[in-house]
Enzyme design. Structure first.
Site, PDB file in Angstrom:
ATOM      1  N   ASP A 117       0.838  -1.198   0.000  1.00  0.00           N
ATOM      2  CA  ASP A 117       0.000   0.000   0.000  1.00  0.00           C
ATOM      3  C   ASP A 117       0.877   1.254   0.000  1.00  0.00           C
ATOM      4  O   ASP A 117       2.110   1.162  -0.049  1.00  0.00           O
ATOM      5  CB  ASP A 117      -0.933  -0.040   1.216  1.00  0.00           C
ATOM      6  CG  ASP A 117      -2.263   0.634   0.957  1.00  0.00           C
ATOM      7  OD1 ASP A 117      -2.337   1.497   0.066  1.00  0.00           O
ATOM      8  OD2 ASP A 117      -3.241   0.319   1.668  1.00  0.00           O
ATOM      9  N   ASP A 132     -10.600   3.228  -3.968  1.00  0.00           N
ATOM     10  CA  ASP A 132     -11.077   1.977  -3.376  1.00  0.00           C
ATOM     11  C   ASP A 132     -12.534   1.716  -3.735  1.00  0.00           C
ATOM     12  O   ASP A 132     -13.367   2.631  -3.740  1.00  0.00           O
ATOM     13  CB  ASP A 132     -10.976   2.041  -1.852  1.00  0.00           C
ATOM     14  CG  ASP A 132      -9.553   2.060  -1.357  1.00  0.00           C
ATOM     15  OD1 ASP A 132      -8.626   2.004  -2.185  1.00  0.00           O
ATOM     16  OD2 ASP A 132      -9.359   2.140  -0.125  1.00  0.00           O
TER      17      ASP A 132
END
Length: 410
Positions: free
Chosen positions: A157, A219
């Site tokens: 990430d 997302d």
């Protein structure tokens, strides 16, 4: 600047600098905890749903017994919130001892015993998105740790970092992962953070050289508007990122929310079909203990999975769109024979009336003089053969997707 200097020094080493790991030759398929279970660490009050070895072992069990493994799903992926808040005395990550008492290596062994693979999560920055230790200044240590635990995929990430460092830092982590000699699929979030910080995107050729898959948009959430937002981004195809999808390198539109709470049956089918057209990783994020039979049937649809897993590795492109109504997508396939295409017609309209779309293969830009034999994709129903200029009409229900396979005729 530190990362740039480090990368230059690494490139002068004798170790080969190239992803080229022979992995993810078709889009990875599996299960990922984040969307459905988030960062639930309350194992005292919610032991069945907290981020723990118990949860991942149970999902691994169900992937086998419920037919997901046989359908091609193979990764069981841990997301954020798995480690302790502090590294050990030697700087290594440590799994939370209360929630992962057996440790990650033992969990990997359990998952492997089921014929599956284990993925894990870390972050390029100083901390993960949820505040756990990040890999900044620890990338070599973390790569060695994951290899020693027999991890099969690393999701990297980008929270709590400077996205301007990512074109240098993400290849550094790739270098250290390769250096371990242990095969690990590398899942990057590098272009996502450039996008979210409004930076010019890196050259996708560079990203594809370093990563097996990469997130490049926001997302997904458990809602139809979220799914549509991703579809629109992939339709706009800024920077022609679809061109860089190929065996071993995939654009990742994020998890499947099929079987969760926010989508209707037809919207779940639409997400699954569009992700197949995108040649996207198919990472379920659903509670496999309670998934409905209808959602399970979507996730196990062998015809749609075959489109996703086609060895050509082509990503669908949007031919055109009628704003607020239908969009038409085409994905080239290697199977069952060259020249075959998957065609998706997505109806974004929610007004309650099916859209009837009349067209011909010639109007869609196809050129095979013998015309095409057509099969509806979800149920594998033959639709007949059509000459190149022969018109046909497709009815597409609101917020749903019609998919067909067209094979060229002699």
């Amino acid at each position: 600047m530190i990362l740039q200097c480090l990368l230059v020094s690494l490139l002068t080493c004798q170790v080969v600098y190239s992803l080229d790991n022979g992995l993810a030759l078709t889009p990875p398929m599996g299960w990922l905890s984040w969307e459905r279970f988030r960062c639930n660490v309350d194992c005292k009050n919610d032991p069945d749903n907290c981020i723990s070895e118990r949860l991942y072992m149970k999902m691994a069990d169900l992937m086998v017994t419920e037919g997901f493994k046989d359908a091609g799903y193979e990764y069981v992926n841990i997301d954020d919130c798995w480690p302790s808040m502090e590294r050990d005395s030697e700087g290594r990550l440590v799994a939370d001892p209360l929630r992962f008492p057996s440790g990650i290596k033992a969990l990997a062994h359990y998952v492997h015993s089921k014929g599956l693979k284990l993925g894990i999560y870390e972050d390029f920055g100083s901390k993960t998105c949820a505040g756990y230790p990040g890999s900044e200044f620890y990338m070599e240590t973390d790569a060695k740790t994951f290899a020693s635990w027999d991890v099969d995929m690393v999701k990297f990430d980008g929270c709590n970092s400077d996205p301007k460092d990512m074109p240098y830092g993400y290849p550094v982590m790739e270098f250290f992962m390769n250096k371990t000699g242990h095969p690990m699929v590398y899942s990057c979030e590098w272009p996502l953070y450039e996008y979210s910080h409004k930076l010019p995107p890196s050259n996708y050729a560079l990203i594809a050289k370093s990563c097996n898959l990469w997130r490049n948009f926001g997302d997904v959430t458990d809602s139809w508007p979220s799914v549509l937002g991703i579809v629109d981004y992939y339709g706009n195809n800024h920077g022609n990122f679809s061109y860089f999808a190929k065996p071993g390198a995939w654009n990742d539109p994020d998890m499947l929310v099929v079987g969760d709470f926010g989508l209707s049956y037809y919207q779940q089918q639409a997400q699954f079909g569009m992700w197949a057209l995108f040649a996207a990783p198919l990472m379920m994020s659903v509670d496999l203990r309670s998934v409905t039979p209808e959602a399970k049937a979507i996730l196990l649809n062998k015809n749609i999975i075959a489109i996703n897993q086609d060895p050509l590795g082509n990503q669908a492109v949007r031919l055109f769109e009628v704003p607020g109504s239908i969009s038409v997508w085409v994905k080239k396939l290697a199977l069952p024979k060259p020249g075959t295409v998957a065609i998706g017609i997505l109806n974004k309209d929610d007004a309650g009336v099916p859209v009837k779309y009349k067209t011909s293969f010639q109007d869609l830009g196809f050129t095979n003089k013998g015309g095409y034999s057509v099969t509806e994709a979800f149920e594998n129903k033959p639709m007949g053969s059509f000459a190149l200029s022969q018109a046909f009409t497709i009815s597409v229900d609101p917020t749903s997707l019609f998919m067909m396979i067209a094979q060229p005729r002699p």
